[in-house]
Write an enzyme that holds these catalytic residues in place. Sequence first.
Site, mmCIF file in Angstrom:
data_model
loop_
_atom_site.group_PDB
_atom_site.id
_atom_site.type_symbol
_atom_site.label_atom_id
_atom_site.label_comp_id
_atom_site.label_asym_id
_atom_site.label_seq_id
_atom_site.Cartn_x
_atom_site.Cartn_y
_atom_site.Cartn_z
ATOM 1 N N GLY A 58 -1.300 2.091 -7.332
ATOM 2 C CA GLY A 58 -2.007 2.311 -8.600
ATOM 3 C C GLY A 58 -1.356 3.407 -9.427
ATOM 4 N N CYS A 79 -4.460 6.152 -4.907
ATOM 5 C CA CYS A 79 -3.912 4.793 -4.741
ATOM 6 C C CYS A 79 -2.438 4.869 -5.125
ATOM 7 C CB CYS A 79 -4.665 3.814 -5.643
ATOM 8 S SG CYS A 79 -4.020 2.134 -5.587
ATOM 9 N N GLU A 111 -10.178 0.131 -6.239
ATOM 10 C CA GLU A 111 -9.237 -0.758 -5.563
ATOM 11 C C GLU A 111 -9.850 -2.112 -5.205
ATOM 12 O OE1 GLU A 111 -6.759 0.432 -2.392
ATOM 13 O OE2 GLU A 111 -6.560 2.515 -3.072
ATOM 14 N N CYS A 136 0.867 -1.177 0.000
ATOM 15 C CA CYS A 136 0.000 0.000 0.000
ATOM 16 C C CYS A 136 0.904 1.227 0.000
ATOM 17 C CB CYS A 136 -0.904 -0.020 1.235
ATOM 18 S SG CYS A 136 -1.994 1.407 1.338
ATOM 19 N N HIS A 180 -2.381 -5.001 -10.609
ATOM 20 C CA HIS A 180 -3.000 -3.803 -11.190
ATOM 21 C C HIS A 180 -3.322 -4.021 -12.662
ATOM 22 C CE1 HIS A 180 -2.434 -0.900 -7.883
ATOM 23 N NE2 HIS A 180 -1.440 -1.702 -7.545
#
Length: 293
Positions: free
Chosen positions: A228, A225, A216, A75, A167
């Site tokens: 991301g 994100c 997400e 994260c 992703h």
Amino acid sequence: MKIKFTKMHGAGNDFVVIDGIHQSIQFTPAQWQAIAHRQFGIGADQMLLVERSALPGIDFKYRIMNADGNEVEHCGNGSRCFVRFVHDQGLTDKTTIKVETLSGILTLQLHEAGRVTVQMGVPRFTASDIPFDATGLSTTEVGNTTQYTHPQYADTPFCVASMGNPHAVIEVADVETASVQTIGPSLQALPNFPKSVNVGFMQVLDPHHVKLRVYERGAGETLACGTGACAAVVTGIQRGELQSPVQVQARGGILEIAWAGPGEQVAMTGPTANVFSGEFETDALFNNNFNNN
Ligand SMILES: N[C@H](CCC[C@H](N)C(=O)O)C(=O)O
């Protein structure tokens, strides 16, 4: 049992951060989900649990649970808030910290005013690394990468990348009108993504600027994100549309991403914010209406 926590966010991606060093924390996925619940709980996109690392030379370990209660590998926005938390809590006086995560060891640097630079790891594009199975999809080579099209979603082809977590990145003409709430969950449900996927919708403004929205895994659309943003930038560079560094404009704030190319780590720099600190009573929170419905 009373548990102390700090509510934080990184560019609007919000977290409940818990010191698992001075508090004994063994929650089930349902209990983590109850903490994340926007009405019955504290409310957050993810929960971050801070622990000591057993690895030599590594200062901390931190674990990430999505709002659905499941633990995940990485994260980006959370890693920035993690390093600000351990510094603010006096758990370290270092400003450059190495932390153990499920996706590997990250190096984080705390700057002035809560800005943090994270060495986010080396992106991977091999299907098995995502993990991703291209069966049933048509492929097109774009620059140095492959674009995949699912027959049911022919107008939203995507590229795939792993930052330690999966992703898919879709290029769109306008993020504001992109079908984030429908295409996001639809791609997540495809058997092509055995561990689901975070779905990014990227609008290229110029080679150094993009807008991005991300639906997400385990949290739905967030205001930003971090992984991301990294996945969007590295696929954009591989497609030949972006050049490092790239400023990523998310709904909740701006992230700066730099990448020197395949085999190199992605560097992400962005903000952190403390919102409030508090404590919750586990019996009350874990046994409220949410769990009894
Ligand atoms: N939802 C992600 C984890 C959080 C990623 C995001 N909040 C970030 O800042 O990277 C996943 O399931 O892989």
